[in-house]
Scaffold this motif. Structure first.
Motif, PDB file in Angstrom:
ATOM      1  N   GLY A  25       0.867  -0.964  -0.008  1.00 31.59           N
ATOM      2  CA  GLY A  25       0.106   0.050   0.353  1.00 31.59           C
ATOM      3  C   GLY A  25       0.530   0.951   0.186  1.00 31.59           C
ATOM      4  O   GLY A  25       0.391   2.095  -0.931  1.00 31.59           O
ATOM      5  N   GLN A  26       2.125   1.119   0.701  1.00 31.25           N
ATOM      6  CA  GLN A  26       3.042   2.398   1.057  1.00 31.25           C
ATOM      7  C   GLN A  26       3.445   2.862  -0.356  1.00 31.25           C
ATOM      8  O   GLN A  26       3.367   3.451  -1.214  1.00 31.25           O
ATOM      9  CB  GLN A  26       3.807   2.074   1.922  1.00 31.25           C
ATOM     10  N   LYS A  29       0.636   4.354  -2.988  1.00 28.84           N
ATOM     11  CA  LYS A  29       0.656   5.143  -2.403  1.00 28.84           C
ATOM     12  C   LYS A  29       1.466   6.459  -2.849  1.00 28.84           C
ATOM     13  O   LYS A  29       1.644   7.312  -3.791  1.00 28.84           O
ATOM     14  CB  LYS A  29       0.551   5.489  -1.570  1.00 28.84           C
ATOM     15  N   ASP A  34      -3.340   5.238  -4.338  1.00 24.86           N
ATOM     16  CA  ASP A  34      -3.619   4.496  -3.197  1.00 24.86           C
ATOM     17  C   ASP A  34      -4.312   3.621  -3.027  1.00 24.86           C
ATOM     18  O   ASP A  34      -3.645   2.767  -2.151  1.00 24.86           O
ATOM     19  CB  ASP A  34      -4.412   5.865  -2.546  1.00 24.86           C
ATOM     20  N   LYS A  35      -5.374   2.771  -4.246  1.00 21.34           N
ATOM     21  CA  LYS A  35      -6.060   1.905  -3.957  1.00 21.34           C
ATOM     22  C   LYS A  35      -5.663   0.826  -4.191  1.00 21.34           C
ATOM     23  O   LYS A  35      -6.610  -0.644  -4.587  1.00 21.34           O
ATOM     24  CB  LYS A  35      -7.950   2.530  -4.136  1.00 21.34           C
ATOM     25  N   SER A  37      -2.611  -1.526  -3.700  1.00 17.60           N
ATOM     26  CA  SER A  37      -1.773  -2.143  -3.549  1.00 17.60           C
ATOM     27  C   SER A  37      -1.539  -3.527  -4.123  1.00 17.60           C
ATOM     28  O   SER A  37      -0.719  -4.642  -4.372  1.00 17.60           O
ATOM     29  CB  SER A  37      -2.039  -2.328  -1.644  1.00 17.60           C
TER      30      SER A  37
END
Length: 100
Positions: A25-26, A29, A34-35, A37
């Protein structure tokens, strides 16, 4: 999948310093998705076709290692990462602060 996106993800992975980890997720981002991952995970599963990247430094949001990839633990331990149990990294201690 676009090669530009693949290399964008892999370039972020390449920046993770030795002895640190990042989450899927990092990374999503950091590339402005962001969504996505899971997309990051998919790209990392194919990373060997694009060169050598430190994919072992990427864990899930709970710090869990990739199931079935025993070498990940060994590679992280060689870099000084001490796992809090057999399958999890202590994110509070080892998560990469990319703002540094």
């Amino acid at each position: 999948m676009e090669e530009d996106l693949i290399y964008e993800i892999l370039s972020v992975v390449d920046e993770i310093p030795e002895g640190r980890v990042a989450t899927y997720g990092q990374i999503a981002k950091l590339i402005g998705r962001d969504k996505n991952s899971r997309l990051v995970g998919k790209v990392l599963s194919m990373a060997e076709y694009y060169g050598e990247y430190p994919c072992h430094r990427v864990v899930n949001s709970a710090g869990r290692l990739v199931p079935g990839w025993g070498a990940q633990r060994l590679l992280l331990e060689e870099e000084g990462v001490v796992l809090k149990n057999k399958t999890h990294v202590n994110l509070k201690k080892y998560q990469w602060d990319y703002s540094e």
